[in-house]
Design an enzyme around this catalytic site. Structure first.
Site, PDB file in Angstrom:
ATOM      1  N   LYS A 102     -35.756 -69.819  -3.630  1.00 24.09           N
ATOM      2  CA  LYS A 102     -35.257 -68.640  -4.340  1.00 24.09           C
ATOM      3  C   LYS A 102     -34.046 -69.057  -5.139  1.00 24.09           C
ATOM      4  CE  LYS A 102     -36.023 -64.061  -4.252  1.00 24.09           C
ATOM      5  NZ  LYS A 102     -37.279 -63.441  -3.795  1.00 24.09           N
ATOM      6  N   ASP A 142     -37.731 -61.889 -10.292  1.00 22.90           N
ATOM      7  CA  ASP A 142     -37.256 -61.155  -9.128  1.00 22.90           C
ATOM      8  C   ASP A 142     -36.394 -60.019  -9.687  1.00 22.90           C
ATOM      9  OD1 ASP A 142     -37.233 -61.506  -6.010  1.00 22.90           O
ATOM     10  OD2 ASP A 142     -35.172 -61.015  -6.499  1.00 22.90           O
TER      11      ASP A 142
HETATM   12  N1  GLU Z   1     -39.810 -62.352  -6.423  1.00 24.11           N
HETATM   13  C1  GLU Z   1     -41.062 -62.084  -5.785  1.00 24.11           C
HETATM   14  C2  GLU Z   1     -40.907 -62.134  -4.272  1.00 24.11           C
HETATM   15  O1  GLU Z   1     -39.830 -61.940  -3.755  1.00 24.11           O
HETATM   16  C3  GLU Z   1     -42.179 -62.974  -6.313  1.00 24.11           C
HETATM   17  C4  GLU Z   1     -41.940 -64.434  -6.159  1.00 24.11           C
HETATM   18  C5  GLU Z   1     -42.946 -65.304  -6.870  1.00 24.11           C
HETATM   19  O2  GLU Z   1     -43.859 -64.787  -7.501  1.00 24.11           O
HETATM   20  O3  GLU Z   1     -42.808 -66.522  -6.771  1.00 24.11           O
HETATM   21  O4  GLU Z   1     -41.851 -62.275  -3.546  1.00 24.11           O
END
Ligand code: GLU
Length: 409
Positions: A102, A142
């Site tokens: 992340k 996100d």
């Molecule tokens: N931000 C989204 C999550 O928290 C998607 C992450 C992604 O697609 O890699 O799951």
């Protein structure tokens, strides 16, 4: 409340439930790598402002690191570490071949012009470009990031490496190799979870009332699809507050009202509710789809919903979880409920690697299959352990993670 401390407590609880080896617990108790950057962005008034950003690469035993990038004033290392850990669990719960990561930049994007936002996005990617890659670490949208931002980032990255590599980022616009169905995917996945839960718990859609906290990319699509499926969405909110009508809301009309006025306030035949009050409404299902740490020991006792579907990441603290479980409330955890987004990110990446693109129905069908398999595995585990669904989902995920970690030893 430290989000990462909360996340590690969830790990330890699940680990003791399944007697996970201490070696694996130790490996999963800290991120493999933390990339911490600061970089200047030229503002419209020609001054340079320095921003801080992070990319936490939590674990990649099951595949490349995967997870979104958020732009928010609350972004710090504690938050990003917790979110990165949850991505590792999430990808394992739905069985897609990724690890967890992340990232984020500490910024209030509403204070930036569009061109400042573009320069920030490009500057951040330049700062982390050596740490990402289609087989290494794959960012995505996100909170407060979207397809347009992914497009700037992809363009910047491809210029830096001198070739195309669409699989380095997901959540891209269709014109740059995005997937049909990606934008609504988290809300759609949550709606599938509601459908599976309804089957197991004998809920009739027309009699099932719902409150959705958050009306961003996740909450908006969740409310829209649940409404289309015949559920009674009675309350919705955004960061400025929300509206409630116990008889149900006309969600397409709320969307039009919000677009026209910038908020939900004043929507006909509703009472105004704060974001805190929305959580405590007498509805069947509560769907937190905004920030973390919303359900805590201070308000858990006042939650009246019978079910919670966590579309936000980390909306419930550990102490609140225990209170909810004692009250007999079933909470479908974030690592399962909101996995639709990363699952369609996976489909996008597969399409990018193959250079062959799927029809929307194919995306929807495959998403439903994956969510169903993950939901059933978690629900069965919950029954066999006689525990809450979060512990069950963690156990399902940790069994898979442990297998990959051990296979590499
Ligand atoms: N931000 C989204 C999550 O928290 C998607 C992450 C992604 O697609 O890699 O799951």
């Amino acid at each position: 409340m430290s989000l990462f401390v909360n996340a590690l407590q969830q790990l330890r609880d699940a680990a003791s439930e399944m007697k996970l080896s201490q070696e694996v617990v130790d490996i999963l108790s800290a991120p493999q790598k933390i990339v911490s950057v600061s970089f200047p962005v030229r503002m419209d008034d020609d001054t340079n402002k320095v921003f801080s950003g992070y990319r936490v690469q939590y674990n990649d035993a099951r595949g490349p690191f995967k997870g979104g990038l958020r732009f928010h004033p609350n972004v710090d290392l504690d938050e990003v570490q917790a979110l990165a850990f949850w991505m590792a669990i999430k990808c394992a719960v739905v069985g897609i071949p990724y690890g967890g990561g992340k990232g984020g930049v500490t910024v209030d994007p509403s204070k930036l012009s569009r061109s400042e936002l573009e320069r920030l996005s490009r500057g951040f990617i330049r700062a982390i470009k050596n740490d990402i890659g289609a087989m290494k670490d794959i960012p995505a949208p996100d909170m407060n990031t979207n397809g347009e931002i992914m497009a700037w980032m992809l363009d910047e990255y491809e210029h830096a490496i001198g070739k195309h590599e669409p699989g380095v980022l997901t959540g891209k616009p269709l014109a740059l190799g995005g997937s049909l169905g990606r934008e609504a995917a988290t809300g759609q996945g949550g709606a599938y979870v509601l459908e599976f839960l309804s089957e197991r718990e004998n809920l009739t859609p027309s009699e099932t009332t719902i409150a959705v906290q958050g009306f961003g990319n996740v909450g908006l699509h969740a409310a829209r699809i649940m409404d289309e499926m015949g559920y009674k969405v009675c309350a919705v909110s955004d960061s400025k507050g929300g509206v409630y009508n116990p008889e149900g809301l006309d969600i397409p009309a709320v969307m039009v009202h919000k677009k026209a006025t910038g908020s939900m306030k004043g929507f006909p035949n509703t009472t105004e509710v704060t974001n805190e009050a929305l959580l405590e409404l007498p509805v069947t299902v509560l769907v937190p789809s905004a920030l973390e740490n919303q359900i805590t020991r201070d308000n858990a006792d006042r939650i009246q919903a019978k079910y919670i579907i966590e579309l936000a990441n980390g909306p419930t603290t550990k102490e609140a979880d225990e209170i909810l479980f004692k009250k007999g409330i079933t909470a479908v955890p974030d690592v399962l409920a909101n996995a639709g987004g990363v699952t369609v990110s996976y489909f996008e990446w597969v399409q990018n690697l193959a250079g062959y693109y799927w029809a929307e129905e194919e995306v929807g069908k495959r998403l439903k299959d994956i969510m169903k398999t993950a939901f059933d595995a978690t629900y069965e585990k919950k029954k066999s352990l006689n525990k809450d669904m979060r512990t069950a989902a963690f156990v399902v995920a940790l069994e898979r993670l442990a297998e990959s970690i051990k296979a590499r030893m």
